[in-house]
Write an enzyme that holds these catalytic residues in place. Sequence first.
Site, PDB file in Angstrom:
ATOM      1  CG  HIS A  80      -1.884   1.258   1.215  1.00 33.73           C
ATOM      2  ND1 HIS A  80      -1.544   2.024   2.389  1.00 33.73           N
ATOM      3  CD2 HIS A  80      -3.354   1.254   0.449  1.00 33.73           C
ATOM      4  CE1 HIS A  80      -2.816   3.363   1.824  1.00 33.73           C
ATOM      5  NE2 HIS A  80      -3.507   2.454   0.939  1.00 33.73           N
ATOM      6  CD  GLU A  83      -2.589   2.391  -3.828  1.00 36.69           C
ATOM      7  OE1 GLU A  83      -3.819   3.514  -3.693  1.00 36.69           O
ATOM      8  OE2 GLU A  83      -2.760   1.910  -2.838  1.00 36.69           O
ATOM      9  CG  HIS A  84      -0.386   6.388  -0.753  1.00 34.08           C
ATOM     10  ND1 HIS A  84      -0.438   7.685   0.066  1.00 34.08           N
ATOM     11  CD2 HIS A  84      -1.326   5.072  -0.162  1.00 34.08           C
ATOM     12  CE1 HIS A  84      -1.836   7.391   0.380  1.00 34.08           C
ATOM     13  NE2 HIS A  84      -1.932   5.635   0.229  1.00 34.08           N
ATOM     14  CD  GLU A 153       2.045   9.781   0.147  1.00 32.29           C
ATOM     15  OE1 GLU A 153       1.355   9.426  -0.365  1.00 32.29           O
ATOM     16  OE2 GLU A 153       2.663  10.965  -0.172  1.00 32.29           O
TER      17      GLU A 153
END
Length: 471
Positions: A80, A83-84, A153
């Site tokens: 995940h 993905e960011h 992030e």
Amino acid sequence: MYSRVARNVFCTAKQVQRIASRGEATRAAVQVNTPETRVTTLPNGFRIATEDSDLPTCTVGLWIDAGSRFETASNNGTAHFLEHMAFKGTSNRTQLQLELEVENMGAHLNAYTSREQTVYYAKAFSKDLPRAVDILADIIQNSTLGEAEIERERGVILREMEEIEQNQQEVVFDYLHATAYQGTPLGLTILGPSENIKSINRNDLVSYIKNRYKPSSMVLAAAGGVDHDKLVALAKQYFGGPSQSEAGADGLMPCRFTGSEIRHRQDSMPFVHVALAVEGVGWENPDTIPLMVANQIIGAWDRSSTNGANFPNPLMRRMANEGLCVSYQSFNTLYTDTGLWGIYYVTDNDNVFDCTIRIQDELMRVCRQVSDFEVERAKNTLLTNMAIMLDGTTPICEDIGRQMLCYGRRIPWPEMTMRIQAISAQDVKDAMLKYVYDQDPAVAAIGPTEALPMYTNIRAKMYQAYSGIFS
């Protein structure tokens, strides 16, 4: 964002015989009145699958066998996090250049991570398909994964985790996976624990890319106005390099289902959120379709629904007439080799005991006394819902990518329809008796759970005879 629910259609040998008995004309009908899904596989194992509907727009995306199931407790959350990072700049485009290029051509770029898949996709004008593929290839292959962007992030993902923690349905389903698949990768959350998010570094991300982002684990899917041959040429240009050694790739570890429960008691909450599930089946299991039909028989309802007291569904009538719950919805979550089949419901502490008993009574009724009328109605509703879900280039593209990853081909809509229509009431009862009756359930609950029946009582109710309360 990430999605939970996926659906599959496969039929038993008995159902195949039933379809075959309808004759050559029926079999021929499967081949007409539907756009063809064309598939090409490059020498390195990379696959391209398209459905051309001659539209001015298209959706194209990369579906990758990568998600939290391919992680461990120590690196949970990496898929995940990666993905960011995909949209934070590449060696060819800064983040600003990437955002401006996408915006200037009027496209939309998005991504999501699930437990078994990571997806990057773009929706654009058909004429801009080459640019969309170029962008997708760039963010997958050339992301800079800069340290400053990684640090920035972390905060974004931690805030996302805080938002999800306020969504009780998301929390309950994470609890459900944690107890049903305890000690296995499917028990991990998609976002990962906060301590992992605070410690994941660039080396972790690079290692995950090398391990999971391999040509044979990817599908380039497209729907809308797409020329298959031109997309294949683009795929050769951007993804046609020699395949890396796959010896280091983690295989799909079996995930053991455990009948068990998690209760998070919070008396300050106004409602109890409960998920009750048994182990279902994986994508390719022939019992998937009758379980889908059974899932539709139980259905979904909430207090704002106009359907209720006079609806043919007996559980819906019971909840509407007696006010036992705020809402309920059945679910059928599928993975490669296992699944969760059950019901999620919201009620209050005064009604949670009776609500649970009534729901289990309905499960036992469907195991033994479901009618032909109910099955026919459920099949019609299921087909309608599935057709609505495929309205648009993006859901069609998603359907292509997911099915290609899960079992290597796209099932045509007429074939899917025939397989569902072939299901009988006896097929549904057989599947329910096999997977639901006298099985250990997994239970997850959050809220004022004091009156929720004890696990031993819930387990006993999984084999007690149908009481006839809905007659």
